[in-house]
Design a protein around this motif. Structure first.
Motif, PDB file in Angstrom:
ATOM      1  N   VAL A 297       3.617   2.681   1.680  1.00 41.86           N
ATOM      2  CA  VAL A 297       4.541   1.653   1.193  1.00 41.86           C
ATOM      3  C   VAL A 297       4.277   1.352  -0.290  1.00 41.86           C
ATOM      4  CG1 VAL A 297       5.131  -0.804   1.369  1.00 41.86           C
ATOM      5  CG2 VAL A 297       5.044   0.596   3.433  1.00 41.86           C
ATOM      6  N   ALA A 298       3.010   1.200  -0.654  1.00 39.88           N
ATOM      7  CA  ALA A 298       2.671   0.881  -2.051  1.00 39.88           C
ATOM      8  C   ALA A 298       3.085   2.019  -2.989  1.00 39.88           C
ATOM      9  CB  ALA A 298       1.174   0.597  -2.180  1.00 39.88           C
ATOM     10  N   GLN A 299       2.889   3.256  -2.542  1.00 34.44           N
ATOM     11  CA  GLN A 299       3.274   4.397  -3.390  1.00 34.44           C
ATOM     12  C   GLN A 299       4.788   4.505  -3.523  1.00 34.44           C
ATOM     13  OE1 GLN A 299       1.310   8.264  -3.308  1.00 34.44           O
ATOM     14  NE2 GLN A 299      -0.353   7.373  -2.120  1.00 34.44           N
TER      15      GLN A 299
ATOM     16  N   ALA B 189      10.326   0.071   0.038  1.00 31.30           N
ATOM     17  CA  ALA B 189       9.793   0.357   1.369  1.00 31.30           C
ATOM     18  C   ALA B 189       9.291  -0.906   2.066  1.00 31.30           C
ATOM     19  CB  ALA B 189       8.652   1.363   1.251  1.00 31.30           C
ATOM     20  N   ILE B 190       9.444  -0.938   3.376  1.00 30.46           N
ATOM     21  CA  ILE B 190       8.884  -2.013   4.205  1.00 30.46           C
ATOM     22  C   ILE B 190       8.261  -1.369   5.436  1.00 30.46           C
ATOM     23  CG2 ILE B 190       9.400  -4.089   5.559  1.00 30.46           C
ATOM     24  CD1 ILE B 190      11.685  -4.666   3.727  1.00 30.46           C
ATOM     25  N   GLY B 191       6.982  -1.611   5.654  1.00 27.78           N
ATOM     26  CA  GLY B 191       6.257  -0.995   6.764  1.00 27.78           C
ATOM     27  C   GLY B 191       6.602  -1.615   8.104  1.00 27.78           C
TER      28      GLY B 191
ATOM     29  N   LYS C 169       0.305   1.172   4.718  1.00 25.66           N
ATOM     30  CA  LYS C 169       0.351   0.328   3.512  1.00 25.66           C
ATOM     31  C   LYS C 169       0.200   1.145   2.238  1.00 25.66           C
ATOM     32  CE  LYS C 169       1.381  -2.849   6.028  1.00 25.66           C
ATOM     33  NZ  LYS C 169       2.829  -2.865   6.239  1.00 25.66           N
ATOM     34  N   ASN C 170      -0.587   2.226   2.286  1.00 20.06           N
ATOM     35  CA  ASN C 170      -0.689   3.077   1.097  1.00 20.06           C
ATOM     36  C   ASN C 170       0.617   3.821   0.837  1.00 20.06           C
ATOM     37  OD1 ASN C 170      -3.344   3.027  -0.383  1.00 20.06           O
ATOM     38  ND2 ASN C 170      -4.084   3.137   1.726  1.00 20.06           N
TER      39      ASN C 170
ATOM     40  N   GLN D   6       6.863   1.976  -3.383  1.00 21.67           N
ATOM     41  CA  GLN D   6       7.238   0.891  -4.286  1.00 21.67           C
ATOM     42  C   GLN D   6       6.982   1.291  -5.741  1.00 21.67           C
ATOM     43  OE1 GLN D   6       8.890  -1.825  -3.762  1.00 21.67           O
ATOM     44  NE2 GLN D   6       8.780  -2.144  -1.552  1.00 21.67           N
TER      45      GLN D   6
END
Lengths: 258, 258
Positions: free
Chosen positions: B85-87, B95-97, B82-83, B89
């Motif tokens: 993916v957030a970075q 991005a999609i995990g 998730k980190n 974005q």
């Protein structure tokens, strides 16, 4: 316009392995488009204790510092979300796990510090439905945990009820959307001690009187506010009750409409 | 046929916050279709220590018991995924995990017990590309952690290098696929102590001699086997080297081809 069911489950289901398994089996059988939102239950607190990380509370509300955010991300987006997805796949429901960062689906603002600094808590600012629409139209079922992001690389802890209502509102532009809040009671009760005293229908007209008469109070207030917000913003109906409301035609629950 | 880059990063990037941030910024700029696979690094061991969960090893290999699987799921699919993916974005990469359970993308078999019981470890059986194709064709970037499932509700721990090669092989039916293994060296080295002694090209013909001469040995052997498996199954080329190979045209690295 196709109908989409947005369904939110909380701690009473997530914390009970058998209840969760039964729920996911029934959920998989629901026909038509569906989307699941899950809360976190007690697992995050359990992990915090195991890691000897102090749970910080101010005025009875949990503060999400960096360490707590890590724990929440691990438990909600990792352990709970992936186990739900794997169980749904075992029931032939094509689940795909999401946080609000995935596909940039939910952008939120870190809550501004007024009297209390809640830490890494996010208030929903924007929902992007493009990826969700694409997946829903291709028979996939998004499964959301209660984590969002600020589009600047920061994950944020967001209330699961709010995530469910904001998703339902935004997706109502594309689908005829119904929102279901599953919790431990049969619905909004006239008498909080009598689970049979369900108020079966609440409208924007009747809700104020229920609040004035303190029939809706405390923990129920934010839930009802979320429901009213949803029906006032294009969601067809909002239902509150035990999960049975989704599967058993004879069950009693509360329906909130405009 | 469009070109797809499948890129795998490991502990040397994930364990270093600055290196990871720099990598993700550069990764976001890569044009065309791309997919990221990440390993776990040392964070899982760190969390196990913090939770006072014993790390069980047999013959130098980690055993994934139920508690360890929980930790891996929390760290890989939760915190790290998730980190990342957030970075991504934040860098405008959509991005999609994914774990292998999401979209039923990677089904694996629990490794049978022979002399050693590895616990909840999965060997890849099947890759389902439908959801990935749909997302890639719509400008999304899947980000995979090294967790799969058995389609019966059980999550399984799977080698990240293998996930990368199996994804690349299956997606080569739809896209012209290139596979990049980023690690701490400049590639396959003639002299393990000299990072400038890169063997720039390896083919199915030359690989056996390198193994016979023990230039490829130990930790490099399973990596090379993964690479040869990929190029023998329709992957256009496999590159091994530092992440710079993706961004810097003047960098030196090893390319493996048929």
């Amino acid at each position: 316009m196709k109908t989409l069911k947005v369904i939110k489950i909380g701690g009473n289901i997530i914390d009970n392995e058998d209840a969760l398994q039964t729920f996911l089996k029934e959920f998989s059988k629901i026909e038509g488009l569906k989307l699941l939102v899950h809360g976190g239950g007690k697992l995050a607190t359990k992990l915090a204790n195991q890691m000897q990380v102090e749970v910080k509370m101010i005025d009875g509300r949990r503060i999400t510092d960096a360490e707590t955010l890590d724990i929440i991300t691990m438990v909600y987006a990792g352990k709970i979300n992936k186990n739900i997805v794997a169980q749904l796949q075992a029931n032939n429901c094509n689940a795909i796990g999401f946080s609000g960062a995935d596909g940039n689906t939910i952008v939120s603002d870190k809550r501004p510090v007024k009297t209390i600094d809640y830490g890494f808590v996010g208030d929903v600012k924007q929902v992007n439905t493009k990826t969700l629409e694409l997946l829903l139209e291709n028979d996939a079922t998004p499964v959301f945990c209660a984590i969002t992001h600020d589009k600047n690389g920061q994950l944020l802890n967001t209330n699961a009820d709010t995530i469910a209502s904001e998703l339902a509102i935004s997706l109502s532009q594309i689908f005829k959307t119904e929102l279901y809040y599953c919790f431990e009671k049969n619905g909004v009760l006239k008498d909080i001690n009598d689970d049979h005293s369900v108020i079966e229908s609440i409208t924007s007209k009747s809700v104020q009187q229920l609040i004035d008469n303190q029939i809706i109070s405390e923990g129920m207030l934010p839930k009802i506010n979320n429901c009213m917000h949803a029906v006032n913003h294009n969601v067809q109906k909002v239902c509150i009750g035990k999960p049975e409301m989704l599967f058993d035609k004879n069950s009693t629950y509360t329906t909130i409409s405009k």
